[in-house]
Design a protein around this motif. Structure first.
Motif, PDB file in Angstrom:
ATOM      1  N   LEU A  25      78.115  -5.253  49.947  1.00  0.00           N
ATOM      2  CA  LEU A  25      77.725  -6.284  48.993  1.00  0.00           C
ATOM      3  C   LEU A  25      76.407  -6.954  49.363  1.00  0.00           C
ATOM      4  N   GLY A  26      76.155  -7.111  50.639  1.00  0.00           N
ATOM      5  CA  GLY A  26      74.895  -7.711  51.074  1.00  0.00           C
ATOM      6  C   GLY A  26      73.704  -6.916  50.591  1.00  0.00           C
ATOM      7  N   TYR A  27      73.762  -5.588  50.716  1.00  0.00           N
ATOM      8  CA  TYR A  27      72.670  -4.734  50.240  1.00  0.00           C
ATOM      9  C   TYR A  27      72.514  -4.854  48.727  1.00  0.00           C
ATOM     10  N   PHE A  28      73.638  -4.908  48.037  1.00  0.00           N
ATOM     11  CA  PHE A  28      73.637  -5.026  46.580  1.00  0.00           C
ATOM     12  C   PHE A  28      72.935  -6.315  46.155  1.00  0.00           C
ATOM     13  N   VAL A  29      73.280  -7.420  46.803  1.00  0.00           N
ATOM     14  CA  VAL A  29      72.676  -8.713  46.479  1.00  0.00           C
ATOM     15  C   VAL A  29      71.186  -8.714  46.818  1.00  0.00           C
ATOM     16  N   VAL A  30      70.816  -8.130  47.947  1.00  0.00           N
ATOM     17  CA  VAL A  30      69.396  -8.037  48.308  1.00  0.00           C
ATOM     18  C   VAL A  30      68.643  -7.243  47.245  1.00  0.00           C
ATOM     19  N   GLY A  31      69.236  -6.164  46.741  1.00  0.00           N
ATOM     20  CA  GLY A  31      68.601  -5.379  45.678  1.00  0.00           C
ATOM     21  C   GLY A  31      68.418  -6.183  44.403  1.00  0.00           C
ATOM     22  N   ILE A  32      69.427  -6.955  44.027  1.00  0.00           N
ATOM     23  CA  ILE A  32      69.331  -7.789  42.824  1.00  0.00           C
ATOM     24  C   ILE A  32      68.234  -8.833  42.993  1.00  0.00           C
ATOM     25  N   LEU A  33      68.235  -9.519  44.131  1.00  0.00           N
ATOM     26  CA  LEU A  33      67.225 -10.548  44.376  1.00  0.00           C
ATOM     27  C   LEU A  33      65.822  -9.941  44.442  1.00  0.00           C
ATOM     28  N   THR A  34      65.717  -8.763  45.011  1.00  0.00           N
ATOM     29  CA  THR A  34      64.418  -8.085  45.073  1.00  0.00           C
ATOM     30  C   THR A  34      63.929  -7.768  43.669  1.00  0.00           C
ATOM     31  N   ALA A  35      64.816  -7.259  42.816  1.00  0.00           N
ATOM     32  CA  ALA A  35      64.422  -6.940  41.438  1.00  0.00           C
ATOM     33  C   ALA A  35      63.982  -8.192  40.689  1.00  0.00           C
ATOM     34  N   ILE A  36      64.707  -9.278  40.870  1.00  0.00           N
ATOM     35  CA  ILE A  36      64.378 -10.522  40.171  1.00  0.00           C
ATOM     36  C   ILE A  36      63.032 -11.074  40.639  1.00  0.00           C
ATOM     37  N   HIS A  37      62.760 -10.994  41.927  1.00  0.00           N
ATOM     38  CA  HIS A  37      61.558 -11.619  42.493  1.00  0.00           C
ATOM     39  C   HIS A  37      60.455 -10.626  42.841  1.00  0.00           C
ATOM     40  N   PHE A  38      60.570  -9.385  42.393  1.00  0.00           N
ATOM     41  CA  PHE A  38      59.592  -8.371  42.784  1.00  0.00           C
ATOM     42  C   PHE A  38      58.179  -8.718  42.331  1.00  0.00           C
ATOM     43  N   LYS A  39      58.039  -9.262  41.128  1.00  0.00           N
ATOM     44  CA  LYS A  39      56.702  -9.597  40.626  1.00  0.00           C
ATOM     45  C   LYS A  39      56.023 -10.610  41.556  1.00  0.00           C
ATOM     46  N   THR A  40      56.781 -11.602  42.016  1.00  0.00           N
ATOM     47  CA  THR A  40      56.239 -12.590  42.950  1.00  0.00           C
ATOM     48  C   THR A  40      55.811 -11.918  44.246  1.00  0.00           C
ATOM     49  N   LEU A  41      56.662 -11.013  44.754  1.00  0.00           N
ATOM     50  CA  LEU A  41      56.324 -10.302  45.994  1.00  0.00           C
ATOM     51  C   LEU A  41      55.088  -9.435  45.807  1.00  0.00           C
ATOM     52  N   ARG A  42      55.041  -8.705  44.693  1.00  0.00           N
ATOM     53  CA  ARG A  42      53.923  -7.799  44.440  1.00  0.00           C
ATOM     54  C   ARG A  42      52.614  -8.561  44.308  1.00  0.00           C
ATOM     55  N   ASN A  43      52.676  -9.751  43.714  1.00  0.00           N
ATOM     56  CA  ASN A  43      51.467 -10.548  43.520  1.00  0.00           C
ATOM     57  C   ASN A  43      51.074 -11.367  44.746  1.00  0.00           C
ATOM     58  N   ASN A  44      51.883 -11.305  45.786  1.00  0.00           N
ATOM     59  CA  ASN A  44      51.594 -12.063  47.004  1.00  0.00           C
ATOM     60  C   ASN A  44      51.819 -11.158  48.221  1.00  0.00           C
ATOM     61  N   PRO A  45      50.851 -10.269  48.513  1.00  0.00           N
ATOM     62  CA  PRO A  45      51.026  -9.320  49.617  1.00  0.00           C
ATOM     63  C   PRO A  45      51.237 -10.002  50.967  1.00  0.00           C
ATOM     64  N   ASN A  46      50.670 -11.190  51.165  1.00  0.00           N
ATOM     65  CA  ASN A  46      50.892 -11.882  52.442  1.00  0.00           C
ATOM     66  C   ASN A  46      52.359 -12.279  52.605  1.00  0.00           C
ATOM     67  N   LEU A  47      52.973 -12.745  51.524  1.00  0.00           N
ATOM     68  CA  LEU A  47      54.400 -13.063  51.558  1.00  0.00           C
ATOM     69  C   LEU A  47      55.205 -11.796  51.834  1.00  0.00           C
ATOM     70  N   MET A  48      54.822 -10.703  51.174  1.00  0.00           N
ATOM     71  CA  MET A  48      55.533  -9.434  51.375  1.00  0.00           C
ATOM     72  C   MET A  48      55.423  -8.978  52.823  1.00  0.00           C
ATOM     73  N   LEU A  49      54.241  -9.078  53.388  1.00  0.00           N
ATOM     74  CA  LEU A  49      54.075  -8.667  54.789  1.00  0.00           C
ATOM     75  C   LEU A  49      54.853  -9.574  55.739  1.00  0.00           C
ATOM     76  N   ALA A  50      54.933 -10.866  55.428  1.00  0.00           N
ATOM     77  CA  ALA A  50      55.725 -11.785  56.253  1.00  0.00           C
ATOM     78  C   ALA A  50      57.203 -11.417  56.191  1.00  0.00           C
ATOM     79  N   ILE A  51      57.707 -11.122  54.990  1.00  0.00           N
ATOM     80  CA  ILE A  51      59.106 -10.701  54.837  1.00  0.00           C
ATOM     81  C   ILE A  51      59.332  -9.390  55.585  1.00  0.00           C
ATOM     82  N   ALA A  52      58.383  -8.468  55.463  1.00  0.00           N
ATOM     83  CA  ALA A  52      58.494  -7.180  56.157  1.00  0.00           C
ATOM     84  C   ALA A  52      58.553  -7.381  57.663  1.00  0.00           C
TER      85      ALA A  52
END
Length: 179
Positions: A25-52
């Motif tokens: 379920l944790g992976y499932f929820v992470v996938g849902i949250l990623t889909a919902i917030h992907f545009k924000t992540l894609r538009n902010n590469p520094n945030l994406m690299l910090a999460i990575a």
């Protein structure tokens, strides 16, 4: 976080079924949250690299079974969102039609592959093909084109019409990120 803890608590009861939804379920929820917030992540590469970076640190402390899905998730997100030329080439490669089709039919593949593998494996065992593991593995590979074909049929005649019906009846409304 509570969802992930529920999965961890249930895992000892289903150790041989790692994709059983309450366990994963944790992976499932992470996938849902990623889909919902992907545009924000894609538009902010520094945030994406910090999460990575945080996720990779978590990988170093996690078990191998937990680290692999996390590492794949990070790799896919970085390739999909960081505007570096090598990643742009990878995105272009991943957008070729055969790979897009495999992505479209992936849910059907996920659902269909285990029953096909188990039934075929049982038949192979009953015929004595399990004595040589290389022959057995080669014979199991036969299920790949069968599973791909059935997955495509499932997508074409089941998933796609249901998706169209849902979009027609619900206006294609999508979840919006909470601001």
């Amino acid at each position: 976080m509570a969802v992930i803890l529920v999965g961890v608590k249930l895992k000892p009861f289903w150790p041989v079924v790692p994709s059983f939804l309450p366990v994963a379920l944790g992976y499932f929820v992470v996938g849902i949250l990623t889909a919902i917030h992907f545009k924000t992540l894609r538009n902010n590469p520094n945030l994406m690299l910090a999460i990575a970076l945080l996720a990779l640190i978590a990988c170093m402390t996690a078990s191998r079974n937990s680290a692999l899905p996390l590492a794949v998730w990070v790799a896919v997100l970085v390739v999909a969102s960081v505007p570096w030329p090598p990643f742009a080439r990878a995105r272009k490669l991943l957008s070729v039609k055969p790979l897009v089709v495999i992505g479209e039919i992936s849910y059907g593949f996920y659902i269909i592959h285990t029953p096909i593998l188990k039934a075929w494996g049982y038949w192979l065992h009953s015929q004595g093909f399990t004595e040589d593991r290389y022959v057995y593995f080669g014979m199991l590979l036969i299920t790949l084109p069968v599973t791909l074909a059935l997955s495509w049929l499932s997508y074409r005649f089941f998933e796609s019409p249901i998706n169209k019906w849902a979009k027609d009846n619900f206006g294609g409304a999508r979840l919006r990120p909470v601001s």
